[in-house]
Design a protein around this motif. Structure first.
Motif, PDB file in Angstrom:
ATOM      1  N   UNK A 115       0.842  -1.248  -0.098  1.00  0.00           N
ATOM      2  CA  UNK A 115       0.246  -0.009  -0.072  1.00  0.00           C
ATOM      3  C   UNK A 115       0.834   1.268  -0.131  1.00  0.00           C
ATOM      4  N   UNK A 116       2.034   1.139  -0.088  1.00  0.00           N
ATOM      5  CA  UNK A 116       2.744   2.137  -0.054  1.00  0.00           C
ATOM      6  C   UNK A 116       2.992   2.948  -1.390  1.00  0.00           C
ATOM      7  N   UNK A 117       2.581   2.340  -2.633  1.00  0.00           N
ATOM      8  CA  UNK A 117       2.373   3.222  -3.850  1.00  0.00           C
ATOM      9  C   UNK A 117       3.507   2.631  -4.655  1.00  0.00           C
ATOM     10  N   UNK A 118       3.982   1.334  -4.707  1.00  0.00           N
ATOM     11  CA  UNK A 118       4.987   0.856  -5.596  1.00  0.00           C
ATOM     12  C   UNK A 118       4.302   0.635  -6.997  1.00  0.00           C
ATOM     13  N   UNK A 119       3.320  -0.190  -7.205  1.00  0.00           N
ATOM     14  CA  UNK A 119       2.527  -0.329  -8.333  1.00  0.00           C
ATOM     15  C   UNK A 119       2.035   0.954  -8.958  1.00  0.00           C
ATOM     16  N   UNK A 120       1.605   1.968  -8.012  1.00  0.00           N
ATOM     17  CA  UNK A 120       0.893   2.928  -8.563  1.00  0.00           C
ATOM     18  C   UNK A 120       2.420   3.868  -9.196  1.00  0.00           C
ATOM     19  N   UNK A 121       3.408   3.843  -8.498  1.00  0.00           N
ATOM     20  CA  UNK A 121       4.711   4.584  -9.205  1.00  0.00           C
ATOM     21  C   UNK A 121       4.994   4.002 -10.641  1.00  0.00           C
ATOM     22  N   UNK A 221       8.969  -3.719 -14.368  1.00  0.00           N
ATOM     23  CA  UNK A 221       8.411  -5.181 -13.810  1.00  0.00           C
ATOM     24  C   UNK A 221       7.664  -5.165 -12.327  1.00  0.00           C
ATOM     25  N   UNK A 222       6.539  -5.300 -12.285  1.00  0.00           N
ATOM     26  CA  UNK A 222       5.781  -5.007 -10.963  1.00  0.00           C
ATOM     27  C   UNK A 222       5.623  -6.501 -10.485  1.00  0.00           C
TER      28      UNK A 222
END
Lengths: 281, 228
Positions: A115-121, A221-222
């Protein structure tokens, strides 16, 4: 001349053993190429020439650990440049001024709790989502491997390759050929099964293959190895080091700490004021 | 053009592998036709509305399936217009032969005097049903809601008298109007009004779909690409 069956099997074992010893990338290829050449030229039994593959790999890993570090390929200007990216969801700040620069020949890891925003980034870097502020500059082609594979269940793997390859300007045959080569690097041979019938790990392999199709200069790469077994996980990271050696800029979202010591940059989104730290190899 | 063909090919392959759907696509309009076979006009109208619902639902599901993979294809180099054009081409290559099959069934079974009206009505059904399904998918973005809405639209179009005002606001009014000309022998004004209505429907619905998909797949201004 290619080695015979016994030698080929021993070389496969050696490749796997080297990866377990964390010998990969350029060293891995070089050791395998030299051993293959020696066996082809001499016709010797590999067990006589080198001994058991596991022991030989351990010996080489020890020697390489004491050897001077091979200078990395020259690192050029940033192929992916993230500047001051801010994103807020429903009043909750997720990304607060993220900066990241990844040059060709570098691997960056994006880490942090859920939930820290890795995928969002990564979605922002891929242009699939807009930030509230900040910019992203990409030099060259872009390949994106989403966390959830975006696939069509009733198409086969090769049909996906043809479809994505068409966008990248590849003919159907070229796309299939290139896709098969990338799949082989992940120890996977695409068959005629529909994608909906594939295991989760195999779908993820296709996800990675599609992202890398057409050799984009920047790869996002997510968490692409979800569902991979241990060997596939090692194959995947081996492929990441190959891409780095080829001069690509690679960004990997990861929860796995074991590879962090080998990447060039770590962006920890769990820390205040996330800026990528440069690591020495 | 090769990109459009690639999307069209994938759309057709994906569709043909849904065997149950293909069978139902063929059977639903036939069932509607057979249900009122005793009445020539009603059976043809039911057939056309059955086909309208089948094709629009099919287009909606193709659109929804595409929304999953479209961002990936967009990143691979496809334009938003190419993705949409490919999907329409793929759907058309399935829908037109199906409409042709039903035209043949009606022409052989009924031998209507105004046979061109059958061809025109089923052609308009295809032309309107595809953008109807695609626009519903683009706006609602969920399968069950899309199927329900399309059922309501086709059902109302079948039940309401086309002479009233309300049915004109529904997309398949043109088909009903052409069939009135075909079956009841009315004047050519029916055909002219039908063609105008169909053209407006295709432009409005198609244009809305294009805008919705272009917005969803737009290039975001924060992302700049520079050449190596």
């Amino acid at each position: 001349m290619s080695p015979d069956g016994a030698a080929a099997g021993w070389l496969d074992d050696l490749g796997r053993a080297l990866r377990r010893e964390n010998v990969d990338g350029w060293h891995h290829d070089q050791v395998l190429a030299e051993a293959r050449q020696h066996l082809a030229d001499s016709g010797e039994d590999p067990l006589v020439a080198f001994g058991p593959a596991v022991d030989y790999a351990r010996l080489l890993a020890g020697e390489l650990a004491g050897a001077p570090v091979t200078p990395p390929p020259s690192v050029g200007p940033a192929r992916l440049l993230v500047e001051g990216v801010v994103k807020t969801y429903r009043g909750r700040p997720v990304l607060t001024g993220v900066d990241l620069a990844v040059a060709g020949g570098e691997v960056a890891a994006v880490i942090g709790p859920n939930g820290v925003g890795k995928s969002t980034l990564l979605r922002i870097c891929a242009g699939l989502e807009s930030p509230d502020a900040g910019s992203v500059t990409v030099t060259g082609g872009l390949g994106y491997c989403p966390q959830r594979p975006a696939l069509v269940d009733l198409l086969r793997a090769e049909e996906h390759m043809e479809l994505v390859g068409a966008g990248r300007g590849l003919s159907r045959a070229e796309a299939r050929r290139h896709g098969a080569r990338l799949a082989a690097d992940l120890d996977w041979v695409p068959d005629r099964r529909l994608v909906g019938d594939l295991s989760g790990g195999t779908r993820q392999k296709l996800n990675v293959v599609l992202a890398a199709l057409g050799d984009p200069a920047v790869l996002l790469l997510d968490e692409p190895y979800q569902g991979f077994d241990g060997e596939s996980f090692l194959d995947f990271w081996e492929q990441v080091w190959h891409w780095r050696d080829e001069g690509r800029a690679v960004v990997v979202v990861t929860h796995r700490p074991e590879q962090l010591k080998r990447v060039d940059r770590v962006l920890d989104l769990g820390r205040e004021g996330a800026v990528a730290r440069r690591r020495s190899r | 053009m090769s990109r459009v063909r690639a999307v069209a090919r994938a759309t057709v392959v994906d569709l043909l592998r849904r065997r149950t759907v293909v069978v139902l696509m063929v059977l639903v309009p036939l069932a509607f036709y057979a249900a009122r076979h005793d009445l020539e006009g009603q059976s043809i109208r039911f057939l056309a509305m059955g086909l309208a619902w089948s094709l629009s639902t099919l287009a909606a599901f193709a659109g929804l399936a595409g929304q999953e993979i479209d961002p990936r294809l967009r990143l691979s180099g496809f334009g938003a217009g190419e993705l949409l054009a490919g999907r329409v081409l793929g759907l058309s290559s399935f829908a037109l032969p199906l409409a042709g099959l039903y035209a043949a069934v009606v022409l052989v079974d009924r031998r209507p005097e105004r046979w061109a009206g059958i061809l025109l009505a089923l052609g308009l059904t295809v032309a309107v049903a595809l953008p109807v399904g695609l626009v519903v998918a683009a706006l609602l973005r969920r399968p069950l809601e899309s199927a329900m809405l399309l059922l309501v639209v086709a059902g109302l179009q079948m039940l309401l008298d086309p002479a009233g005002d309300a049915p004109r606001a529904l997309p398949f009014w043109s088909v009903r109007e052409v069939l009135t000309w075909t079956v009841d022998g009315t004047d050519g004004g029916y055909v002219r009004r039908a063609l105008l209505h169909a053209a407006v429907a295709v432009v409005v619905l198609g244009g809305t779909t294009v805008l919705a998909r272009a917005r969803s797949l737009r290039r975001r201004p924060h992302l700049r690409h520079s050449v190596v």
